[in-house]
Design a protein around this motif. Sequence first.
Motif, short mmCIF file in Angstrom:
data_model
loop_
_atom_site.label_atom_id
_atom_site.label_comp_id
_atom_site.label_asym_id
_atom_site.label_seq_id
_atom_site.Cartn_x
_atom_site.Cartn_y
_atom_site.Cartn_z
N ALA A 164 0.86 -1.32 0.07
CA ALA A 164 -0.17 0.25 0.12
C ALA A 164 0.75 1.03 -0.09
O ALA A 164 0.32 2.20 -0.78
CB ALA A 164 -0.83 0.27 1.08
N THR A 165 1.61 1.61 0.68
CA THR A 165 2.93 2.53 0.81
C THR A 165 3.63 2.58 -0.63
O THR A 165 3.58 3.52 -0.73
CB THR A 165 3.55 2.21 1.88
N ALA A 166 3.82 1.27 -0.85
CA ALA A 166 4.03 1.56 -2.59
C ALA A 166 3.12 2.29 -3.38
O ALA A 166 3.34 3.01 -4.40
CB ALA A 166 4.93 0.20 -3.04
N ALA A 167 2.05 1.80 -3.49
CA ALA A 167 0.89 2.27 -4.40
C ALA A 167 1.05 3.27 -4.12
O ALA A 167 0.63 4.96 -4.99
CB ALA A 167 -0.48 1.56 -3.90
N THR A 168 1.06 4.94 -3.06
CA THR A 168 0.51 5.95 -2.66
C THR A 168 1.40 6.69 -3.47
O THR A 168 1.91 7.49 -4.26
CB THR A 168 1.00 6.34 -1.39
N LEU A 169 2.67 6.21 -3.82
CA LEU A 169 3.55 6.90 -4.77
C LEU A 169 3.24 7.10 -6.45
O LEU A 169 4.14 7.70 -6.70
CB LEU A 169 5.23 6.17 -5.27
N ILE A 170 2.20 6.56 -7.16
CA ILE A 170 1.96 6.45 -8.43
C ILE A 170 1.09 7.30 -8.46
O ILE A 170 1.57 8.75 -9.09
CB ILE A 170 1.22 4.91 -8.56
N PRO A 171 0.23 8.11 -7.41
CA PRO A 171 -0.24 9.65 -7.51
C PRO A 171 0.49 10.34 -7.64
O PRO A 171 0.17 11.62 -8.05
CB PRO A 171 -1.65 9.76 -6.38
N ALA A 172 1.86 9.84 -6.63
CA ALA A 172 2.26 10.84 -6.72
C ALA A 172 3.79 11.97 -7.58
O ALA A 172 3.83 12.86 -7.72
CB ALA A 172 3.62 10.52 -5.02
N ALA A 173 3.22 10.57 -8.53
CA ALA A 173 4.17 11.02 -9.74
C ALA A 173 3.61 11.77 -10.68
O ALA A 173 4.10 12.37 -11.37
CB ALA A 173 4.36 9.65 -10.54
N ARG A 174 2.13 12.00 -10.01
CA ARG A 174 1.59 13.00 -10.84
C ARG A 174 1.01 14.22 -10.66
O ARG A 174 0.44 14.78 -10.93
CB ARG A 174 -0.51 12.35 -11.73
N GLY A 175 1.70 14.28 -9.58
CA GLY A 175 1.35 15.85 -8.41
C GLY A 175 0.69 15.36 -7.82
O GLY A 175 0.41 16.59 -6.70
N GLN A 176 -0.03 14.11 -7.53
CA GLN A 176 -1.33 14.13 -6.19
C GLN A 176 -0.11 13.51 -4.89
O GLN A 176 -0.17 12.50 -5.14
CB GLN A 176 -2.06 13.73 -6.65
N TRP A 177 0.19 14.28 -4.20
CA TRP A 177 0.70 14.19 -2.80
C TRP A 177 0.32 13.97 -1.86
O TRP A 177 1.68 13.36 -0.59
CB TRP A 177 2.24 15.40 -2.41
N ARG A 178 -0.72 13.49 -1.36
CA ARG A 178 -1.78 13.55 -0.08
C ARG A 178 -1.26 12.30 0.46
O ARG A 178 -0.68 12.16 1.63
CB ARG A 178 -2.82 13.87 -0.19
N ALA A 179 -1.43 11.13 -0.13
CA ALA A 179 -0.85 9.76 0.12
C ALA A 179 -0.12 9.80 0.31
O ALA A 179 0.22 9.08 1.93
CB ALA A 179 -1.89 8.88 -0.90
N ALA A 180 1.11 9.57 -0.24
CA ALA A 180 2.66 9.73 -1.10
C ALA A 180 3.09 9.56 0.39
O ALA A 180 3.54 9.88 1.90
CB ALA A 180 3.24 10.49 -1.43
N ALA A 181 2.32 11.66 1.19
CA ALA A 181 3.43 12.38 2.66
C ALA A 181 3.19 12.00 3.56
O ALA A 181 3.57 11.88 4.65
CB ALA A 181 2.89 13.74 2.39
N ALA A 182 1.24 11.09 3.91
CA ALA A 182 0.82 11.12 4.55
C ALA A 182 1.80 9.36 5.23
O ALA A 182 2.32 8.97 5.84
CB ALA A 182 -1.01 10.16 4.35
N ALA A 183 1.72 8.82 3.83
CA ALA A 183 2.64 7.13 4.29
C ALA A 183 4.49 7.44 4.62
O ALA A 183 4.59 7.10 5.70
CB ALA A 183 2.94 6.10 3.08
N GLY A 184 5.11 8.51 4.44
CA GLY A 184 5.95 9.25 4.20
C GLY A 184 6.00 9.27 5.65
O GLY A 184 6.69 9.20 6.58
N ALA A 185 5.13 10.41 5.79
CA ALA A 185 5.47 10.49 7.70
C ALA A 185 4.80 9.19 8.39
O ALA A 185 5.54 9.81 9.88
CB ALA A 185 3.70 11.89 8.01
N ALA A 186 4.28 8.59 8.17
CA ALA A 186 4.24 7.08 8.90
C ALA A 186 5.49 6.81 9.55
O ALA A 186 5.25 6.14 10.49
CB ALA A 186 2.75 6.52 8.46
N ILE A 187 6.30 6.23 8.00
CA ILE A 187 6.81 5.48 7.87
C ILE A 187 8.31 6.74 8.98
O ILE A 187 8.75 6.01 9.96
CB ILE A 187 7.77 5.59 6.32
N VAL A 188 8.61 8.06 8.92
CA VAL A 188 9.30 9.01 9.72
C VAL A 188 8.82 8.30 11.56
O VAL A 188 9.70 8.27 12.20
CB VAL A 188 8.87 9.77 9.48
N LEU A 189 7.35 8.36 11.46
CA LEU A 189 7.21 8.46 12.47
C LEU A 189 7.30 7.14 13.34
O LEU A 189 8.24 6.66 15.02
CB LEU A 189 5.85 9.11 13.19
#
Length: 502
Positions: A164-189
Amino acid sequence: MVAAAGFAPLNLWPLTLLAFASWLALVHAAPSLRAALLLGGAFGWGHLGAANLWIAQAFTYQDVMPHWLGVPAVALASLYLALYPMATAGLLWRFGRGARPDLGPDLGYALAASAAWTATEWARGTLLTGYPWPPLATIWLPLLGVAWTAKWVGTYALSGLTVATAATLIPAARGQWRAAAAAGAAIVLLALTGIGGRIEAPAAPNAPRLRIVQPDLDQEQRPRDDYPEANLRALQALGGKPGTAPRLVLWPEGALRYLVEPGAPPYYYWQADAGQIRARIAAPLGPRDIVLTGGDSIGFAADGRINRAANAIFAVDAHGRLLARYDKAHLVPFGEYLPWRPVLSLIGIERLVPGDFDYTPGPGPRTIALPGFGPVGMLVCYEVVFSGHIIDPAHRPALIFNPSNDSWFAQAGPEQHLAQARLRAIEEGIPIARATPTGVSAIIDADGRLVAKTEWNHPGAIEVPIPPAHPPTLFARAGNWLALAVTLLLAATAVAIRRRAR
């Protein structure tokens, strides 16, 4: 193949996430179910074939079959392993894309991908005796706090959440960063929680200790006539000196090439009978020390012929007494037994481990109470890779001993084996001690940290106080029912998102 770079020893987990994201995007864009299935199969063959290439080296120790067969055999075996990513792709294309595939992958698609991968990785680790190696979740061990998620949901569900984390990178490649940013924040925390961690009270001076011995005698030396004696001497040379604290001295899988049980015909004892071998093992021990060693347990019929063999762990005390024996239950197909032997042997296929007979499986995970050390769980080698099936739930151990012999394999194999043992320690909240002849031997605490370890292909020994166990984790209580619950929750949420979109 890039997706396998996240596994040990490379540990390049960002590459794994990018590779999975690319694959998921291709599956979403596939024009037909057939195309999606082909994409899933091709990805699975490359990903799991590259991750398991270390197996090929084992063919160099079996002269019954040609040594060059190693790489082709891994490639052929990976065709079977590829069926599970193929199933993931098929499920995802059929049920995960929604009514408007032209809009591209969204959160519902990511959750569906997570549910599908969790289910198929569990199936890969269960069907046809199971082969979960390597679970995707092991890529998170460099970020230990993320790996700790396994104590709540288990390895298979953590693998699904990784997808699921990997899948959030797909919309991020189109400039839709919200899901990827949330997943990245969870990983960091989560990663931050693994920095430092709990501080254990110093062990008392007389607290029981573990000593792991790694003699670094590899498979090349086994054909020598003097191997049994050379190995026993190498093990004892690294045994250290007894002190005031009792020691559990741990030897690798198959360390003893002599028999230590009574009952064998006289001709079967090579240079000494079982009692003499146990006395030699006991001679350098302190009065409260115990040796746990791997070896063969051989049964004999009344006419003196062998009628049973088990890959075993023996406990020998300082008086030379045989305290206990554990027989490996989850045997390795083509390693410790040959499936469909009457058919395969006719076409020249044999076990990778040379030998004239197959091993007999034991009854399953067992906990053995050792005087001065408490309840110790026993797992031989490969048994440690099966999430949710490593302890006797009725008798929870305070420590798990996992002797192994990874000297058959290239370095990636032992490193990945160690990574999976670390996940088992996290899941169960129990420290694990691994002893191998050529590495990597290690003592793992109940949080999955490496307390001490040896280097691969180097002789040595490590000795530390026994790390404490934790109270049972959520996974230790519920097991892989949690993976089912996570799968159903993710799938239901994906369906709800789809319906809301309509």
